[in-house]
Design a protein around this motif. Structure first.
Motif, PDB file in Angstrom:
ATOM      1  N   ALA A 269      -0.046  13.245  -4.809  1.00 25.56           N
ATOM      2  CA  ALA A 269      -0.785  12.630  -4.089  1.00 25.56           C
ATOM      3  C   ALA A 269      -2.233  12.237  -4.989  1.00 25.56           C
ATOM      4  O   ALA A 269      -2.620  11.289  -4.922  1.00 25.56           O
TER       5      ALA A 269
ATOM      6  N   TRP B  21      -0.879   9.282  -7.312  1.00 25.33           N
ATOM      7  CA  TRP B  21      -0.222   7.835  -6.825  1.00 25.33           C
ATOM      8  C   TRP B  21      -0.964   7.766  -5.569  1.00 25.33           C
ATOM      9  O   TRP B  21      -0.827   6.506  -5.110  1.00 25.33           O
ATOM     10  N   LYS B  22      -2.110   8.606  -5.022  1.00 27.46           N
ATOM     11  CA  LYS B  22      -2.835   8.083  -3.792  1.00 27.46           C
ATOM     12  C   LYS B  22      -4.416   8.017  -4.042  1.00 27.46           C
ATOM     13  O   LYS B  22      -4.841   7.177  -3.272  1.00 27.46           O
ATOM     14  N   THR B  23      -4.840   8.596  -4.915  1.00 30.79           N
ATOM     15  CA  THR B  23      -6.360   8.808  -5.054  1.00 30.79           C
ATOM     16  C   THR B  23      -6.660   7.546  -6.158  1.00 30.79           C
ATOM     17  O   THR B  23      -5.779   7.001  -6.995  1.00 30.79           O
ATOM     18  N   LYS B  24      -7.937   7.297  -6.170  1.00 32.39           N
ATOM     19  CA  LYS B  24      -8.571   6.324  -7.084  1.00 32.39           C
ATOM     20  C   LYS B  24      -8.489   7.111  -8.429  1.00 32.39           C
ATOM     21  O   LYS B  24      -8.356   6.150  -9.388  1.00 32.39           O
TER      22      LYS B  24
ATOM     23  N   TYR C  16      -5.251   6.682  -9.557  1.00 32.65           N
ATOM     24  CA  TYR C  16      -5.094   5.042 -10.006  1.00 32.65           C
ATOM     25  C   TYR C  16      -5.727   4.914 -11.709  1.00 32.65           C
ATOM     26  O   TYR C  16      -5.092   4.234 -12.366  1.00 32.65           O
ATOM     27  N   GLU C  17      -6.866   5.409 -11.668  1.00 31.84           N
ATOM     28  CA  GLU C  17      -7.739   5.052 -12.805  1.00 31.84           C
ATOM     29  C   GLU C  17      -6.907   5.914 -14.175  1.00 31.84           C
ATOM     30  O   GLU C  17      -6.900   5.424 -15.204  1.00 31.84           O
TER      31      GLU C  17
ATOM     32  N   ARG D 148      -3.664   6.622 -14.209  1.00 32.91           N
ATOM     33  CA  ARG D 148      -2.453   5.616 -14.793  1.00 32.91           C
ATOM     34  C   ARG D 148      -2.771   4.553 -15.419  1.00 32.91           C
ATOM     35  O   ARG D 148      -2.237   4.068 -16.402  1.00 32.91           O
ATOM     36  N   ALA D 149      -3.843   3.884 -15.006  1.00 30.54           N
ATOM     37  CA  ALA D 149      -4.379   2.636 -15.526  1.00 30.54           C
ATOM     38  C   ALA D 149      -4.877   2.864 -17.089  1.00 30.54           C
ATOM     39  O   ALA D 149      -4.289   2.365 -18.052  1.00 30.54           O
TER      40      ALA D 149
ATOM     41  N   GLN E  65      -1.414   3.372 -19.356  1.00 32.68           N
ATOM     42  CA  GLN E  65      -0.696   2.396 -19.452  1.00 32.68           C
ATOM     43  C   GLN E  65      -1.427   1.629 -20.726  1.00 32.68           C
ATOM     44  O   GLN E  65      -0.757   1.110 -21.215  1.00 32.68           O
TER      45      GLN E  65
ATOM     46  N   ALA F 219      -8.045  -0.728 -19.429  1.00 33.20           N
ATOM     47  CA  ALA F 219      -8.986   0.183 -18.711  1.00 33.20           C
ATOM     48  C   ALA F 219     -10.184   0.070 -18.992  1.00 33.20           C
ATOM     49  O   ALA F 219     -11.167   0.020 -18.047  1.00 33.20           O
TER      50      ALA F 219
ATOM     51  N   ILE G  44     -13.081   1.423 -16.522  1.00 33.33           N
ATOM     52  CA  ILE G  44     -12.665   2.996 -16.396  1.00 33.33           C
ATOM     53  C   ILE G  44     -13.255   3.540 -17.848  1.00 33.33           C
ATOM     54  O   ILE G  44     -12.776   3.067 -18.635  1.00 33.33           O
TER      55      ILE G  44
ATOM     56  N   GLN H 294     -17.308  -2.119 -14.452  1.00 28.39           N
ATOM     57  CA  GLN H 294     -17.594  -1.911 -12.989  1.00 28.39           C
ATOM     58  C   GLN H 294     -19.058  -2.536 -12.550  1.00 28.39           C
ATOM     59  O   GLN H 294     -19.541  -2.865 -11.529  1.00 28.39           O
TER      60      GLN H 294
ATOM     61  N   VAL I 269      -2.436  -4.479 -16.174  1.00 28.74           N
ATOM     62  CA  VAL I 269      -1.539  -3.421 -16.515  1.00 28.74           C
ATOM     63  C   VAL I 269      -0.187  -3.784 -16.341  1.00 28.74           C
ATOM     64  O   VAL I 269       0.267  -3.904 -15.441  1.00 28.74           O
TER      65      VAL I 269
ATOM     66  N   PHE J  32       1.799  -2.033 -13.878  1.00 33.14           N
ATOM     67  CA  PHE J  32       1.364  -2.081 -12.547  1.00 33.14           C
ATOM     68  C   PHE J  32       1.937  -3.041 -11.730  1.00 33.14           C
ATOM     69  O   PHE J  32       2.141  -4.107 -12.260  1.00 33.14           O
TER      70      PHE J  32
ATOM     71  N   PHE K 264      -7.505  -3.906  -9.569  1.00 31.00           N
ATOM     72  CA  PHE K 264      -8.073  -3.453 -11.143  1.00 31.00           C
ATOM     73  C   PHE K 264      -9.212  -3.979 -11.148  1.00 31.00           C
ATOM     74  O   PHE K 264      -9.733  -5.130 -11.302  1.00 31.00           O
TER      75      PHE K 264
ATOM     76  N   HIS L 274     -11.139  -1.462  -7.661  1.00 31.16           N
ATOM     77  CA  HIS L 274     -10.664  -0.370  -7.068  1.00 31.16           C
ATOM     78  C   HIS L 274     -11.644   0.480  -6.594  1.00 31.16           C
ATOM     79  O   HIS L 274     -11.117   1.653  -5.548  1.00 31.16           O
TER      80      HIS L 274
ATOM     81  N   LEU M 209     -10.771  10.427   0.128  1.00 31.66           N
ATOM     82  CA  LEU M 209     -10.018  10.865  -0.794  1.00 31.66           C
ATOM     83  C   LEU M 209      -9.121   9.677  -1.247  1.00 31.66           C
ATOM     84  O   LEU M 209      -8.663   9.836  -2.534  1.00 31.66           O
ATOM     85  N   PHE M 210      -8.326   9.009  -0.406  1.00 33.02           N
ATOM     86  CA  PHE M 210      -7.234   8.274  -0.666  1.00 33.02           C
ATOM     87  C   PHE M 210      -7.622   6.816  -0.735  1.00 33.02           C
ATOM     88  O   PHE M 210      -8.590   6.402  -0.040  1.00 33.02           O
ATOM     89  N   MET M 211      -6.891   5.933  -1.569  1.00 31.27           N
ATOM     90  CA  MET M 211      -6.972   4.417  -1.525  1.00 31.27           C
ATOM     91  C   MET M 211      -6.296   3.972  -0.333  1.00 31.27           C
ATOM     92  O   MET M 211      -5.084   4.693  -0.162  1.00 31.27           O
TER      93      MET M 211
ATOM     94  N   HIS N 272      -3.625   1.662   0.242  1.00 29.20           N
ATOM     95  CA  HIS N 272      -2.541   0.711  -0.287  1.00 29.20           C
ATOM     96  C   HIS N 272      -2.437  -0.349   0.415  1.00 29.20           C
ATOM     97  O   HIS N 272      -2.039  -1.470  -0.014  1.00 29.20           O
TER      98      HIS N 272
END
Lengths: 364, 512
Positions: A217, A220-223, A226-227, A229-230, A233, A238, A243, B333, B353, B356, B364, B367, B377-379, B381
């Motif tokens: 979670a 793959w699911k939170t901001k 996301y940051e 992984r960005a 990569q 970033a 970021i 940002q 990215v 991605f 990007f 976000h 908590l969650f984005m 999608h």
């Protein structure tokens, strides 16, 4: 351009690597005068033959899940955390201190208190290399290795002095009875499944499974994921997106160290119920191979951890049964690590080529 | 008397990468002593074809004839032996070696270096005189200009006895004056009987220097014509497969209040090099300020500081309010929150990215947008994917699949993803660097239209480009940067390429 289908990437390549490792291992076993087929049988039986053996396998797997996840979280931020071993040692110290000096009335509270202490200690041990990387550019691989070498003597000192129990052994006193985590037999018994209570697998397995969900979670699911992984990569991208590298490096390494530290729930709180000197037994390093083989995904890590659990437990049985030296079994384990981890590309590249070649034929 | 054999003849060359057919049954003949242009959009297969000729790739089918002889070219050594030399877009020189050392690298005669160096020095002198390729043999590569470095690449090829020279996008890094010099050298080489293949996407260069031109589209050779018998509009149509508007259609600007004001901006990079020196300018609402200049003269750093990911000193205000250049709010940002959107120069390293998916890339930089969050908590999608699908539709991104990874889109479509993300935020200020680098002609037309449309909505736009044509046709005002300074400002209708070229080369123009 997709080089090969997903299933080949996540299933075919690891399986072929394993087969290669098995072939070389078979040659090694032949060379020392045993029958590889028999040896395989002993290993499988030793790891999965009865519920006590399964318990051992799962106990090892639990260790590897924690350390594998630790490597994976850092990896997504392109940090190679080699320090899982040291972080797990220090996490063990945290868990031991929490359980020795705080009289938790019930194991659930001890689990929370000890688990948090283990995570905090592990994270703290990772924080210094992370800070040096983020602010000073000191390479995380070098610093985490050095911190591994510092963790062991630190424990050696503490376990031979300040927190040593009476007696010869460098270990702490045992934790109070009320804090002992239920073992797998008790947990499964509660839902009506009978399972041997002669094995070390314990409630930490459930925490490890929850940690898998948590990491999935988070990444793959939170901001934050996301940051992370960005950043992992592409650092330049970033920075463009605003970021902050320091933030990502610190948080990813703290979580990574925390997960490695939480291994103590299994080996210190769940199994030994005290802190002994060689508590981690190399699980921090196995975590690297587990993460590599599991493609840094919690599901992959779970599967790889169980596989390595089988290898560990089966290997122990093998050395006992055939009276071959323990080191020989370590060689076999090392072969698996070598092929699934370090030599991954050796298998991957020819397979990619094959798929490209067949893909073209299919397209024409 | 029979006609001479073609210097190069390719017959039925095909090459596929997996399911992608990069070259499809390509045949060309290039006569000796001519300059042959190969033009096509990005991904049309030009570079693949030349890589086959130079032995980097092996063709799936087809034959190569050099001077009438069927020749196998399994590697670049074989290509050199066959008399083919290649000047790459990105020079392959050892930066801290001298010119001479670079020239003999890989073709040293024996164990000791000195005899080779002496021999090379003599030959180099001869070559320089013969082709007017003047270079100081003892200069260190990193201390000489890009134009000079390119000459070293050409000398390297000639030293290896190349009769056929392939140049891949040679003018990308040159000022107009340097490009002119290069073309003079190429003309001279042609007079001496060398055969030259020029790969480019610039129609002007094709018209200026080539004798014949081949057009490639989607891996196929769509036409080979004599340059004298064609014109840019026809070539553009052959490249894209439809009629293309080469000129940007726009009404005169109606500038309003000053939106972006930059005063005395100074930027020093991590190596301590002073990159931007006392730069001041402003942009009004409804205005495009174009910054011309050869790459590496401070434009990139200017964009990076305005975009918030590098530090600088000076005063920058947006709508009269200063923005933070060094502190807590000097990040991408915070800039976006102040209404500054940024299409970066290098979309593959900065703007996207690559691993991605399109939807992850659409979020990007934005976000943190509350619309993209499901809860604390969650984005969300699903919301991002829906938003991406809409943007892809409006910007005609192909294929319109939000789940596809950015690396799987063509250059033009990647750029559309970035431009859509930034423009659709309705920013007050748009920073846009090299908007059409590596973008096909069809997409260039579309992106230019979007930029002009944003201007007409009263936004301030800072355009940085090394393509003078682009600067000339889009800008309402042009500032030229050289060595970190703004050399002067001109109005596009009052200036020309020659004057801008002089400013770009650091010559203070009093001529205007």
């Amino acid at each position: 351009m997709q080089k090969m289908p997903n299933w080949a990437d996540v299933v075919l390549v690891p399986v072929l690597s394993l087969v290669l490792a098995a072939i070389i291992s078979a040659i090694v076993i032949l060379a020392i005068g045993h029958n590889p087929i028999d040896a395989l049988g002993i290993m499988v039986k030793g790891a999965l033959g009865n519920s006590a053996n399964v318990s051992y396998t799962l106990y090892y797997a639990t260790n590897f899940i924690f350390t594998g996840l630790a490597v994976a979280v850092a990896y997504h931020a392109r940090m190679f955390n080699i320090g899982g071993e040291g972080q797990a040692y220090i996490g063990g110290l945290g868990a031991a201190l929490a359980c020795l000096y705080i009289p938790w009335p019930h194991w659930t509270l001890a689990l929370i208190g000890g688990g948090v202490a283990a995570a905090v200690f592990g994270a703290a041990w990772a924080a210094i290399p992370a800070y040096l990387q983020a602010k000073r550019g000191s390479h995380i691989v070098i610093t985490t290795i050095m911190f591994n070498y510092m963790a062991y003597p630190l424990l050696n000192f503490l376990l031979n002095g300040p927190i040593k129990a009476g007696g010869m052994e460098p270990a702490t006193p045992s934790f109070a009875e009320a804090m002992h985590l239920p073992n797998l037999s008790a947990i499964l018994g509660a839902v009506g499944i009978s399972f041997s209570d002669r094995g070390p697998a314990n409630f930490a397995l459930i925490i490890a499974l929850l940690a898998c969900v948590f990491v999935w979670a988070l990444i793959w699911k939170t901001k934050l994921g996301y940051e992370t992984r960005a950043f992992g990569q592409s650092e330049t991208a970033a920075k463009y997106a605003g970021i902050k590298p320091t933030k990502i490096i610190m948080i990813a390494m703290l979580i990574s160290g925390g997960l490695a530290g939480m291994m103590a729930i299994n080996n210190v709180m769940g199994e030994a119920e005290r802190l002994v000197l060689n508590a981690v037994e190399g699980a921090g390093f196995i975590g690297i191979a587990v993460a590599l083989m599991g493609r840094n995904h919690p599901v992959g890590i779970l599967i790889a951890a169980i596989l390595f659990g089988i290898l560990y437990q089966g290997g122990a049985e093998l050395s006992a049964e055939l009276r071959i030296p323990r080191e020989m079994v370590t060689v076999i384990q090392a072969l698996v690590i070598l092929f699934t981890g370090a030599l991954d590309n050796m298998v991957r590249m020819p397979i990619e080529k094959l798929f490209v070649a067949f893909g073209r034929k299919g397209a024409n | 008397m029979t006609a001479p054999a073609p210097a190069i003849e390719l017959v039925g060359i095909s090459k596929a990468f997996g399911p992608v057919q990069a070259n499809k049954d390509i045949s060309i003949r290039v006569m000796p002593g001519t300059i042959h242009g190969i033009i096509g959009e990005n991904g049309a297969g030009k570079s693949t074809l030349m890589s086959i000729l130079y032995g980097f790739y092996k063709a799936d089918a087809g034959e190569v004839f050099i001077n009438g002889q069927k020749t196998d070219i399994p590697d670049s050594q074989a290509a050199i032996a066959a008399g083919i030399g290649m000047v790459f877009q990105h020079f392959k020189l050892v930066e801290n070696f001298t010119v001479l050392e670079n020239v003999i690298l890989g073709v040293e005669d024996g164990f000791l270096l000195r005899p080779s160096l002496t021999k090379a020095r003599k030959e180099l002198k001869q070559l320089s005189e013969e082709y007017e390729l003047h270079v100081d043999p003892d200069a260190i590569i990193e201390e000489i200009g890009v134009g000079m470095q390119q000459r070293v690449e050409i000398l390297k090829a000639l030293y290896r006895q190349a009769d056929i020279l392939i140049l891949d996008e040679p003018t990308g890094v040159l000022t107009p004056a340097e490009a002119d010099q290069l073309f003079r050298i190429l003309g001279r080489l042609r007079e001496e009987g060398k055969t030259i293949i020029l790969i480019t996407h610039k129609l002007r260069e094709i018209m200026e220097i080539t004798d014949t031109v081949s057009v490639m589209r989607r891996g196929e050779m769509t036409a080979t014509v004599k340059t004298a018998e064609t014109d840019p509009a026809q070539l553009a149509e052959l490249m894209v497969g439809r009629k293309v508007l080469l000129q940007v259609d726009k009404v005169p600007a109606k500038p309003g209040d000053v939106i972006l004001d930059v005063q005395n901006l100074n930027i020093t990079d991590a190596q301590g090099v002073h990159r931007v020196k006392n730069v001041s300018f402003n942009i009004r609402a409804g205005e495009i300020l174009g910054i011309a200049g050869v790459a590496g003269n401070g434009q990139s750093e200017l964009l990076e500081v305005l975009g918030g990911y590098e530090k600088g000193t000076g005063t920058i205000t947006v709508n009269g309010q200063p923005i933070d250049l060094t502190g807590k709010y000097s990040d991408g940002q915070s800039r976006r929150k102040r209404g500054i959107a940024h299409v970066p120069e290098d979309r593959q390293r900065e703007g996207l990215v690559m691993n991605f998916s399109a939807w992850e890339n659409t979020a990007f930089g934005y976000h943190s947008d509350p619309r993209y969050q499901k809860n604390a908590l969650f984005m969300d999608h699903a919301a991002i994917k829906a938003d991406t699908a809409e943007k892809m539709e409006r910007f005609d991104v192909r294929p319109p699949n939000p789940l596809l990874a950015a690396k799987n889109f063509s250059g033009g479509n990647q750029q559309k993803i970035v431009v859509a993300r930034e423009i659709e935020r309705n920013p007050d200020v748009l920073l846009i660097g090299q908007p059409t680098r590596g973008v096909d002609i069809g997409a260039i037309e579309f992106i230019h239209k979007q930029i002009v449309a944003l201007r007409d909505q009263g936004k301030a736009i800072l355009l940085v480009s090394v393509e003078l044509d682009e600067i000339m046709s889009l800008s309402d005002r042009i500032a030229v940067m050289f060595d970190g300074r703004i050399m002067g400002e001109r109005l596009p209708q009052d200036t020309n390429v020659q004057e801008l070229g002089l400013l770009m080369a650091g010559v203070q123009g009093d001529a205007a």
